[in-house]
Motif scaffolding. Sequence first.
Motif, short mmCIF file in Angstrom:
data_model
loop_
_atom_site.label_atom_id
_atom_site.label_comp_id
_atom_site.label_asym_id
_atom_site.label_seq_id
_atom_site.Cartn_x
_atom_site.Cartn_y
_atom_site.Cartn_z
N MET A 247 132.60 2.15 94.04
CA MET A 247 131.91 1.30 93.07
C MET A 247 132.89 0.91 91.95
SD MET A 247 128.61 1.05 93.93
CE MET A 247 127.39 1.90 94.92
N TYR A 248 133.05 -0.38 91.74
CA TYR A 248 133.97 -0.89 90.73
C TYR A 248 133.21 -1.68 89.67
CZ TYR A 248 137.67 -0.02 94.20
OH TYR A 248 138.51 0.56 95.11
N ALA A 249 133.81 -1.76 88.49
CA ALA A 249 133.33 -2.68 87.45
C ALA A 249 134.12 -3.97 87.57
CB ALA A 249 133.53 -2.07 86.07
N GLY A 250 133.44 -5.09 87.42
CA GLY A 250 134.12 -6.37 87.51
C GLY A 250 133.38 -7.43 86.73
N VAL A 251 133.89 -8.65 86.80
CA VAL A 251 133.25 -9.80 86.18
C VAL A 251 133.01 -10.83 87.26
CG1 VAL A 251 133.46 -11.65 84.46
CG2 VAL A 251 134.37 -9.37 83.97
N ILE A 252 131.76 -11.25 87.41
CA ILE A 252 131.37 -12.23 88.43
C ILE A 252 130.62 -13.36 87.74
CG2 ILE A 252 129.81 -12.62 90.39
CD1 ILE A 252 130.60 -9.88 91.44
N ASN A 253 131.07 -14.59 87.94
CA ASN A 253 130.47 -15.76 87.31
C ASN A 253 130.29 -15.55 85.80
OD1 ASN A 253 129.67 -16.00 90.28
ND2 ASN A 253 129.04 -17.99 89.49
N GLY A 254 131.28 -14.90 85.20
CA GLY A 254 131.27 -14.71 83.77
C GLY A 254 130.43 -13.57 83.25
N SER A 255 129.83 -12.78 84.15
CA SER A 255 128.95 -11.68 83.73
C SER A 255 129.46 -10.35 84.27
CB SER A 255 127.52 -11.92 84.25
OG SER A 255 126.98 -13.12 83.73
N LEU A 262 134.02 -1.52 100.59
CA LEU A 262 134.79 -0.74 101.54
C LEU A 262 136.25 -1.18 101.41
CD1 LEU A 262 132.36 -1.01 104.59
CD2 LEU A 262 132.77 1.03 103.18
N PRO A 263 137.17 -0.51 102.06
CA PRO A 263 138.57 -0.93 101.94
C PRO A 263 138.83 -2.37 102.36
CG PRO A 263 138.46 1.29 102.83
CD PRO A 263 137.05 0.79 102.77
N ASP A 264 138.02 -2.90 103.30
CA ASP A 264 138.31 -4.23 103.84
C ASP A 264 137.33 -5.31 103.39
OD1 ASP A 264 136.18 -3.12 105.26
OD2 ASP A 264 136.65 -4.24 107.09
N ARG A 265 136.27 -4.95 102.68
CA ARG A 265 135.31 -5.99 102.31
C ARG A 265 134.39 -5.52 101.19
NH1 ARG A 265 133.06 -3.56 106.78
NH2 ARG A 265 130.81 -3.17 106.75
N VAL A 266 133.80 -6.51 100.51
CA VAL A 266 132.75 -6.25 99.53
C VAL A 266 131.42 -6.22 100.25
CG1 VAL A 266 131.57 -7.15 97.48
CG2 VAL A 266 134.07 -7.32 97.65
N VAL A 267 130.66 -5.19 100.01
CA VAL A 267 129.38 -5.00 100.70
C VAL A 267 128.21 -5.49 99.85
CG1 VAL A 267 127.81 -3.26 101.65
CG2 VAL A 267 130.28 -3.10 102.07
N ALA A 287 123.85 -10.22 101.00
CA ALA A 287 123.93 -11.00 102.23
C ALA A 287 125.39 -11.33 102.53
CB ALA A 287 123.11 -12.28 102.09
N PRO A 288 125.89 -10.97 103.72
CA PRO A 288 127.32 -11.17 104.02
C PRO A 288 127.78 -12.61 103.85
CG PRO A 288 126.31 -9.73 105.65
CD PRO A 288 125.19 -10.26 104.81
N ASP A 289 126.94 -13.59 104.19
CA ASP A 289 127.39 -14.98 104.07
C ASP A 289 127.59 -15.40 102.63
OD1 ASP A 289 124.65 -14.84 103.62
OD2 ASP A 289 124.26 -16.85 104.38
N ARG A 290 126.89 -14.73 101.69
CA ARG A 290 127.08 -15.04 100.28
C ARG A 290 128.29 -14.32 99.68
NH1 ARG A 290 121.19 -14.50 99.75
NH2 ARG A 290 120.27 -16.56 99.53
N LEU A 291 128.83 -13.37 100.40
CA LEU A 291 129.94 -12.58 99.87
C LEU A 291 131.27 -12.88 100.56
CD1 LEU A 291 128.12 -9.13 99.58
CD2 LEU A 291 128.60 -10.75 97.73
N ALA A 292 131.29 -13.86 101.46
CA ALA A 292 132.50 -14.12 102.25
C ALA A 292 133.67 -14.54 101.37
CB ALA A 292 132.21 -15.18 103.30
N TRP A 298 138.68 -10.77 96.62
CA TRP A 298 138.80 -9.34 96.31
C TRP A 298 140.02 -8.73 97.01
CZ3 TRP A 298 136.77 -6.04 92.94
CH2 TRP A 298 136.80 -4.66 93.19
N ARG A 299 140.25 -9.11 98.25
CA ARG A 299 141.38 -8.56 99.01
C ARG A 299 142.72 -8.93 98.41
NH1 ARG A 299 139.25 -10.54 104.92
NH2 ARG A 299 137.74 -8.85 105.33
N ARG A 300 142.76 -10.04 97.68
CA ARG A 300 144.03 -10.52 97.12
C ARG A 300 144.35 -9.89 95.77
NH1 ARG A 300 142.32 -16.76 98.37
NH2 ARG A 300 142.69 -16.73 100.64
N ARG A 301 143.43 -9.12 95.21
CA ARG A 301 143.60 -8.59 93.86
C ARG A 301 143.98 -7.11 93.88
NH1 ARG A 301 140.08 -11.73 90.56
NH2 ARG A 301 139.98 -13.82 91.48
#
Length: 311
Positions: A247-255, A262-267, A287-292, A298-301
């Motif tokens: 579980m990470y803290a982050g900023v998404i759409n300014g919030s 997981l190591p390879d994807r955001v769940v 929903a996986p299609d909303r997180l693609a 995420w993988r690039r950061r």
Amino acid sequence: MDPATVARFEANRTRLASLAYRLLGSAADAEDAVQDTFLRWQAADRERIDVPEAWLTKVVTNLALDRLRSARMRHERAAGDWLPEPLLDGDPMLGPADTAEQRESVTLAVLLLMERLSPVERAVYVLREAFAYSHAEIAEILDITESASQQHAHRARRRVATGRGAGEITGAAARRVVEAFVDAASSGRTERLVALLTADATAISDGAGPAGKILRFSTPERIAAVLRGAFKPTPAKRRLAGGALAMYAGVINGSPAVIAALPDRVVGVVVLEVRSGKVAAVRAIAAPDRLARLTLQWRRREHTDPLIASW
């Protein structure tokens, strides 16, 4: 096309994508609209185009409006059973962020409020607030009068005003909000969560209900009970997620947001709308299609240390 013509389009690609995303609330649909714009650009008589940037803006805007009016999109968004696609802070598709209006126009709160607008009102609002087009320019893009553009803008601002003014948040401030939220949610004590929520707090979730139905909750006590259960790890949840999550803290759409990965994807992500130091809205998206796209970013950061290393 010659390289210079392709380069002219590519110089506008990011701006066109951020415009289409604000109109559609979907990165995938925005990318499709931009690609269709490129095909129109390829087929156009470019010698007759005086200002390519204006021509491209007009095309992508109207292609996005066609999608908003389509039967498929109307069905998907019927009765509010839809959530915008979340984007990670720094994603170029979030577009211009120089003014408060530009930053607010891409928050999940405002993207959801824009669902109240007609397609034309939505386009006028985005072109005016996020991209600072004049009413004369908007009238040309949408084939309406300048007076109509002004009227649409006035109505749109009035309808969207309730979602504005939550205040800007830095990465450090977002982490503090998320730390307090995760700590309370994982404590097993609903009273700690209730204390973090405003009296009129709301929560919405996708991916947790049958057939992908959107779930909505109100009252701090009900929201706290749902979150307490959701943040309690179990072997079944780990199997469903594909392993133990961090579980990470982050900023998404300014919030501020909780990012479960997981190591390879955001769940999943939980985006928090903060008002006067408390959480006014919780939006959970899994929903996986909303997180693609978010997963690709995420993988690039490089990431800060997780709040929970193994959930």
